[in-house]
Design a protein around this motif. Structure first.
Motif, PDB file in Angstrom:
ATOM      1  N   VAL A 131       0.829  -1.197   0.000  1.00  0.00           N
ATOM      2  CA  VAL A 131       0.000   0.000   0.000  1.00  0.00           C
ATOM      3  C   VAL A 131       0.868   1.253   0.000  1.00  0.00           C
ATOM      4  CG1 VAL A 131      -1.695   1.319   1.320  1.00  0.00           C
ATOM      5  CG2 VAL A 131      -2.000  -1.138   1.016  1.00  0.00           C
ATOM      6  N   MET A 132       1.942   1.240   0.795  1.00  0.00           N
ATOM      7  CA  MET A 132       2.849   2.384   0.794  1.00  0.00           C
ATOM      8  C   MET A 132       3.529   2.541  -0.555  1.00  0.00           C
ATOM      9  SD  MET A 132       4.040   4.882   2.756  1.00  0.00           S
ATOM     10  CE  MET A 132       3.952   5.952   1.325  1.00  0.00           C
ATOM     11  N   ALA A 133       3.892   1.437  -1.187  1.00  0.00           N
ATOM     12  CA  ALA A 133       4.544   1.505  -2.490  1.00  0.00           C
ATOM     13  C   ALA A 133       3.652   2.198  -3.506  1.00  0.00           C
ATOM     14  CB  ALA A 133       4.905   0.105  -2.974  1.00  0.00           C
ATOM     15  N   GLY A 134       2.351   1.868  -3.499  1.00  0.00           N
ATOM     16  CA  GLY A 134       1.448   2.474  -4.466  1.00  0.00           C
ATOM     17  C   GLY A 134       1.123   3.919  -4.164  1.00  0.00           C
ATOM     18  N   ILE A 135       0.752   4.207  -2.908  1.00  0.00           N
ATOM     19  CA  ILE A 135       0.440   5.589  -2.536  1.00  0.00           C
ATOM     20  C   ILE A 135       1.651   6.480  -2.761  1.00  0.00           C
ATOM     21  CG2 ILE A 135      -0.091   7.113  -0.591  1.00  0.00           C
ATOM     22  CD1 ILE A 135      -1.882   4.903   0.523  1.00  0.00           C
ATOM     23  N   GLY A 136       2.816   5.995  -2.359  1.00  0.00           N
ATOM     24  CA  GLY A 136       4.033   6.792  -2.518  1.00  0.00           C
ATOM     25  C   GLY A 136       4.417   6.995  -3.969  1.00  0.00           C
ATOM     26  N   ALA A 137       4.173   5.993  -4.832  1.00  0.00           N
ATOM     27  CA  ALA A 137       4.472   6.152  -6.253  1.00  0.00           C
ATOM     28  C   ALA A 137       3.682   7.304  -6.842  1.00  0.00           C
ATOM     29  CB  ALA A 137       4.164   4.856  -7.004  1.00  0.00           C
ATOM     30  N   ALA A 138       2.441   7.464  -6.398  1.00  0.00           N
ATOM     31  CA  ALA A 138       1.612   8.565  -6.901  1.00  0.00           C
ATOM     32  C   ALA A 138       2.023   9.910  -6.311  1.00  0.00           C
ATOM     33  CB  ALA A 138       0.145   8.278  -6.587  1.00  0.00           C
ATOM     34  N   ILE A 139       2.151   9.969  -4.991  1.00  0.00           N
ATOM     35  CA  ILE A 139       2.344  11.262  -4.323  1.00  0.00           C
ATOM     36  C   ILE A 139       3.822  11.633  -4.216  1.00  0.00           C
ATOM     37  CG2 ILE A 139       2.003  12.519  -2.170  1.00  0.00           C
ATOM     38  CD1 ILE A 139      -0.553  10.897  -1.745  1.00  0.00           C
ATOM     39  N   ASN A 140       4.634  10.728  -3.675  1.00  0.00           N
ATOM     40  CA  ASN A 140       6.043  11.062  -3.437  1.00  0.00           C
ATOM     41  C   ASN A 140       6.862  11.072  -4.723  1.00  0.00           C
ATOM     42  OD1 ASN A 140       5.440  11.122  -0.705  1.00  0.00           O
ATOM     43  ND2 ASN A 140       6.195   9.062  -0.310  1.00  0.00           N
ATOM     44  N   THR A 141       6.758  10.005  -5.512  1.00  0.00           N
ATOM     45  CA  THR A 141       7.585   9.891  -6.711  1.00  0.00           C
ATOM     46  C   THR A 141       6.987  10.671  -7.872  1.00  0.00           C
ATOM     47  OG1 THR A 141       8.065   7.630  -5.991  1.00  0.00           O
ATOM     48  CG2 THR A 141       8.821   8.263  -8.181  1.00  0.00           C
ATOM     49  N   GLY A 142       5.687  10.498  -8.086  1.00  0.00           N
ATOM     50  CA  GLY A 142       5.045  11.078  -9.264  1.00  0.00           C
ATOM     51  C   GLY A 142       4.563  12.501  -9.099  1.00  0.00           C
ATOM     52  N   GLY A 143       4.438  12.980  -7.871  1.00  0.00           N
ATOM     53  CA  GLY A 143       3.990  14.352  -7.653  1.00  0.00           C
ATOM     54  C   GLY A 143       2.547  14.592  -8.054  1.00  0.00           C
ATOM     55  N   ALA A 144       1.679  13.593  -7.883  1.00  0.00           N
ATOM     56  CA  ALA A 144       0.263  13.765  -8.197  1.00  0.00           C
ATOM     57  C   ALA A 144      -0.323  14.891  -7.348  1.00  0.00           C
ATOM     58  CB  ALA A 144      -0.498  12.462  -7.937  1.00  0.00           C
ATOM     59  N   GLY A 145      -1.275  15.621  -7.931  1.00  0.00           N
ATOM     60  CA  GLY A 145      -1.891  16.719  -7.199  1.00  0.00           C
ATOM     61  C   GLY A 145      -2.970  17.393  -7.999  1.00  0.00           C
ATOM     62  N   ARG A 146      -3.513  18.450  -7.465  1.00  0.00           N
ATOM     63  CA  ARG A 146      -4.602  19.189  -8.107  1.00  0.00           C
ATOM     64  C   ARG A 146      -4.165  19.705  -9.474  1.00  0.00           C
ATOM     65  NH1 ARG A 146      -5.649  23.407  -3.466  1.00  0.00           N
ATOM     66  NH2 ARG A 146      -3.382  23.178  -3.443  1.00  0.00           N
ATOM     67  N   GLY A 147      -5.067  19.598 -10.428  1.00  0.00           N
ATOM     68  CA  GLY A 147      -4.781  20.076 -11.778  1.00  0.00           C
ATOM     69  C   GLY A 147      -3.990  19.096 -12.613  1.00  0.00           C
ATOM     70  N   LYS A 148      -3.720  17.912 -12.081  1.00  0.00           N
ATOM     71  CA  LYS A 148      -2.954  16.912 -12.813  1.00  0.00           C
ATOM     72  C   LYS A 148      -3.813  15.676 -13.061  1.00  0.00           C
ATOM     73  CE  LYS A 148       1.705  18.170 -11.260  1.00  0.00           C
ATOM     74  NZ  LYS A 148       2.959  17.660 -10.664  1.00  0.00           N
TER      75      LYS A 148
END
Length: 366
Positions: free
Chosen positions: A163-180
């Motif tokens: 779960v951490m691997a997936g959530i982190g891939a989006a937020i920490n590594t990929g920089g997912a956020g508003r407008g993306k």
């Protein structure tokens, strides 16, 4: 020293066994943890199949939560009675990555110095330095992350890996956020966690891609705004169509997360991203896999970033307590990842269910 029940893989491809093992008293920098829950992760199957290394026998299990039972004399970070989620990247604080502030890239993560053994004294290799398909396990104290003790162990223990691997891939590594915009290719446990991470970040649209209708339904339940069955058409063109309908001029997703670990799906991710977009590889490939026929001019001409994500580029001491708090607030549905709770003798059957795509996670309750 204590003797406890545990699950061991003795040789490549052989069924796992429930046996008695010896757990030493903790020495300097170590802790003994009474394990309450441990998820059955695909990495454990890789260990059993000899896909990680051949240091058999293995003590399997690593996605775990439990209570610290005892610690070494010099340990101050945790104490007996603390409820912890175990992590397999205990940062050293001294290597080059740590000194420059990139603790999530620590080159010298700690494991316990002593080894747990079979009854005859044969040393065990703990999976990812943890070995938590066991009533108790010996770890480095830095592998214990304190979290809210009222949280459900079966749910929050999954932060220890998938779960951490997936959530982190989006937020920490990929920089997912508003407008993306975000697309996730492969909706097993890690991919669906990436969907949940993208939803937490405020990204939109969030596009889930898979060939399994059950997995796509789970992805939708955890935050996907669109689903694409890639067995019925070209997922690259469908991702582009969805993103263009949301953002005028978009030629793909701002972030595409590949959670399968295969060359063909990585190429789909590469071509499904917008110009100057980001591809994050979180699916684990085998050493023989290569990406064929990718023109270097396309790498140059599309710009952006091609990244891999190890453990979601997480810092456990920062990320685990935050995500447990979100879970306790009802904002992150970790319970949705727990497909079933099983006993210590049911792990072979759980491997089969995982292989068939029948579960997100089977969780061993000890």
């Amino acid at each position: 020293m204590q003797q406890v029940k545990a699950v061991v893989a003795r040789s490549k491809g052989a069924p796992v066994e429930v046996v008695s093992i010896n757990v030493p008293d903790p020495g300097p920098g170590e802790a003994v943890v009474r394990v309450q829950s441990c998820g059955v992760c695909h990495t454990d199957l890789h260990y059993r199949e000899g896909g990680i290394n051949d240091d058999f026998p293995f003590l399997l299990g690593h996605e775990a939560a439990g209570v610290v039972e005892s610690v070494g004399a010099d340990v101050t970070s945790v104490a007996p009675g603390d409820f912890v989620v175990l992590n397999w990247r205990a940062v050293c604080g001294e290597c080059r990555a740590c000194r420059r502030g990139d603790l999530h890239y620590c080159f010298n993560t700690h494991n316990a110095t002593q080894r747990m053994t079979l009854e005859d004294g044969t040393e065990l290799t703990p999976a990812l330095g943890i070995g938590a398909f066991a009533e108790k396990t010996l770890v480095a104290a830095g592998q214990c992350t304190k979290v809210d003790p009222t949280a459900r162990p079966a749910a929050v223990g999954l932060l220890g890996c998938g779960v951490m691997a997936g959530i982190g891939a989006a937020i920490n590594t990929g920089g997912a956020g508003r407008g993306k915009s975000v697309a996730v290719i492969g909706c097993g446990g890690v991919g669906v966690a990436a969907i949940a991470g993208a939803a937490l970040s405020g990204a939109s649209p969030i596009i889930a891609v898979d060939i399994d209708a059950k997995k796509l339904a789970k992805a939708e339940a955890l935050g996907a705004t669109h689903t694409v069955d890639s067995s019925k058409g070209d997922p690259v063109e469908e991702i582009k169509r969805i993103c263009a309908a949301t953002y005028d001029g978009a030629e793909g997703a701002d972030l595409v997360i590949e959670a399968v670990g295969r060359p063909e799906t990585w190429k789909q991710a590469f071509y499904a991203r917008d110009l100057a977009g980001t591809v994050v590889l979180v699916g684990v490939p085998t050493p023989d896999m290569k990406v064929p026929d990718l023109p270097l001019i396309d790498v140059f001409g599309r710009g952006g970033a091609l990244k891999s994500s190890w453990y979601g580029d997480c810092l456990p001491s920062r990320d685990f307590p935050m995500l447990v708090d979100l879970y306790q607030q009802g904002r992150l549905d970790l319970d949705a990842f727990v497909s079933e709770e099983i006993g210590i003798g049911d792990i072979e059957a759980a491997f089969e269910k995982m292989h068939n795509g029948d579960v997100l996670r089977s969780v061993v309750i000890l």
